[in-house]
Every structure is written in C-alpha cells, then in structure tokens.
Design an enzyme around this catalytic site. Sequence first.
Site, PDB file in Angstrom:
ATOM      1  CB  THR A  10      87.759  97.160  35.033  1.00  0.00           C
ATOM      2  OG1 THR A  10      87.050  98.234  35.676  1.00  0.00           O
ATOM      3  CG2 THR A  10      88.829  97.754  34.149  1.00  0.00           C
ATOM      4  CB  ILE A  11      82.320  98.458  34.280  1.00  0.00           C
ATOM      5  CG1 ILE A  11      82.434  98.901  35.747  1.00  0.00           C
ATOM      6  CG2 ILE A  11      81.610  97.129  34.159  1.00  0.00           C
ATOM      7  CD1 ILE A  11      81.107  99.335  36.351  1.00  0.00           C
ATOM      8  CG  ASP A  12      85.921 101.104  37.149  1.00  0.00           C
ATOM      9  OD1 ASP A  12      84.678 101.162  37.085  1.00  0.00           O
ATOM     10  OD2 ASP A  12      86.525 100.739  38.176  1.00  0.00           O
TER      11      ASP A  12
HETATM   12  O1  F6P Z   1      85.770  98.587  39.625  1.00  0.00           O
HETATM   13  C1  F6P Z   1      84.460  98.353  39.280  1.00  0.00           C
HETATM   14  C2  F6P Z   1      83.520  99.030  40.234  1.00  0.00           C
HETATM   15  O2  F6P Z   1      82.197  98.777  39.824  1.00  0.00           O
HETATM   16  C3  F6P Z   1      83.748 100.543  40.417  1.00  0.00           C
HETATM   17  O3  F6P Z   1      83.219 101.290  39.354  1.00  0.00           O
HETATM   18  C4  F6P Z   1      83.116 100.785  41.739  1.00  0.00           C
HETATM   19  O4  F6P Z   1      83.660 101.889  42.418  1.00  0.00           O
HETATM   20  C5  F6P Z   1      83.431  99.521  42.502  1.00  0.00           C
HETATM   21  O5  F6P Z   1      83.681  98.510  41.539  1.00  0.00           O
HETATM   22  C6  F6P Z   1      82.329  99.076  43.413  1.00  0.00           C
HETATM   23  O6  F6P Z   1      82.751  97.926  44.050  1.00  0.00           O
HETATM   24  P1  F6P Z   1      81.833  97.005  44.956  1.00  0.00           P
HETATM   25  O7  F6P Z   1      80.933  96.244  44.042  1.00  0.00           O
HETATM   26  O8  F6P Z   1      82.784  96.115  45.652  1.00  0.00           O
HETATM   27  O9  F6P Z   1      81.069  97.911  45.849  1.00  0.00           O
END
Ligand code: F6P
Length: 342
Positions: A125-127
């Site tokens: 995860t990038i998070d």
């Molecule tokens: O969990 C990774 C992430 O990029 C978060 O940082 C972000 O809130 C979410 O996914 C965005 O998700 P999606 O691409 O489904 O809008």
Amino acid sequence: MRIGVLTGGGDCPGLNAVIRAVVRKGITEYGHEFVGYRYGWRGPLEDLTVPLDIQAVRGILPRGGTILGSSRTNPFKIEGGVEQIRSNLAEQRVDALVAIGGEDTLGVATKLYDLGVHVVGVPKTIDNDLSATDYTFGFDTAVNIAMEAVDRLHTTAESHHRCMVVEVMGRHAGWIALHAGMAGGANVILLPERNFDIEQVAAYVEKRFQTQYSPIVVVAEGAMPLEGQMVLQNQERDAFGHVRLGGIGQWLAAELEERTGKESRTVVLGHIQRGGTPTAFDRVLATRLGLHAIDAANDGDWGKMVALRGTGIVRVPLTEATAELKTVPVDRYEEVEVFFGS
Ligand code: F6P
C-alpha cells in the site's frame, strides 16, 4: 504445487516486482506451477485466470500497476462468495494462493485461511499503514512523487507570492503527508492523526509570507479541522466500507485565502502518486517480499504474511497484519513542528 497469485485493492508501484519474484523463484528453484488471478478477489470468485509462467513475468520489474489487474471485491459481502472461491480453486487444481494486498485484501486472506484455504500474504500500500511491517512497498515511490511536486510548487508559489496547498493520499494515515512534507520542506503539514486548528494554520501561513517566502501546506486527504467534519467527496462506500476521501485541500485554500487575504491555490496529487515506475527502494523491497513469500508457500507456512522488520524479512501471522492501522505516532509529528510557519 499449483499456486494462484492475485493483487487486490488500490494498485501500487512494485506489485509487478512481487509477482515476478514469486514466479521466477517458484518455478526455477521449487518447480511449482502458477496461475494468475485477474482483478483481486474477483479472480478466484469468477474464475478469471491468466497463464503465469516465466515468459509472462519478463520485463515487468520496472512497470507500475499490476499485470494481473486489481479490484476492491470483497467475497464475504457476496452471497455464496466463499463457497464459489473454494469450488473454483478446486476446479483449477489450485493448492494455494499468494495474495498481495493491503488491509482489505489481507483481511479476506485471513478469513479464508481460517476456513482452511492455504494462503500466504504480501503487504502492499502506498499508505504505509499496515501493522507488522516497518514499510510497505509503493510508499517510497508515492513519497518521492509528492516530494517532487512540492519542490516544483516552491518555485511557482514564490514567483507569484501565493500559498500552495498540496493534498496527498494516505487515507486515515498521515505517512505520505509527513514524509513528503518533511522531504519537500513544507511549511505546514496536516495529518489525519491530529485535528488541526484553522486559525493556527492561517497564522503559520501569515508568518511564512512575512519571511518573503511563500507557504507550502501539505495536507493529507484524511486530515480534519478541529471544529468540522471530515470533508468527503461523496458518502458512497466500497465493499470494505470505505468512503472516498478528498476535498480538504480545496476547503483549506479557500479558508486560508479568506483569513490571510493572500491568494491560495490547491493541487490535488491524487492517483499520480500511485502511477508509474517504482523507486529502487520499492523494487528491492517488493522483490525481497516476493522471494520470501514463495519460500513460505513452499514450506507450507500458511496464514502468514511476509514483513519488513529493520532490514530483514520475517513471517508474521496474517491476523497481526490486519489487527490495527499503523498511524503516525505523536512524537513523529512533534519532531517536524519546529519547521511550521518558518
Ligand atoms: O489505499 C491507497 C489509496 O490510494 C488511498 O491513499 C486512497 O484514499 C485510496 O486508495 C483511493 O482509492 P481509489 O483509487 O479506489 O479511489
């Protein structure tokens, strides 16, 4: 063994490096056979497969995204979903799964393991918000992209004597904002872990203007003002119950402009942070995690996730990985506060 590989949740740079390492070592060293599952848990659920041999993983190390595709499908929210997965795995003669994902994907892996499915997890995860691992791959790439954006914004902000608000991803953890803000020399960093006082932020911005330099505010998409509600793009939830974050940057710039009388603009980095080629750090981490994941599968060490601890890769129970979100500790935030407004 015949092993299925899948990537679930938001894509991130380094996924292909993991797939490549799993398949290369699994075939050359252990003689296993692989099948690729498309679109996360949707793959085993709907029996969407692709061939996954050494040829299929050639040249993918530097490629962003995932050659297998991804989705946020939750089989536990679909009636008969788990039974369907079991019968599809049996039909494909798949003995085990390597699931590469974040909190949600690994949460499903944990539940399936409890139901007897042979599964090994790889954290991504990038998070960077997964417990049990010091870093997740994808994070370093996202931070470098955001840092470069902040660097570029400094020069244009100063030319126009404007305040620039940069909204970064990270969901409920402020790691990307903290690291990108520190590395880029932001004047204020706002995280989901601590509600901010808009008056205080405006004072920091004002003070920075007085130094004849322009303020750069890095705000995490999940950050919230003291008195208000989290700013959401819409209230719809995905299969794992997450709302879509975003919008705090716009709100903040408007408030700062009003309070300081200085022009304030917002840049929302969004999915740019997830796209493109991984950094060297992420390629190495992803490759090492892949190599250790196939070792765990070869050992039949099911229900484990491979994780980075210091500089070593260890195996931890999947349950540990998803038990709680790893957020930014208070002391890490306090460390950087000395730069705010200066
Ligand atoms: O969990 C990774 C992430 O990029 C978060 O940082 C972000 O809130 C979410 O996914 C965005 O998700 P999606 O691409 O489904 O809008």
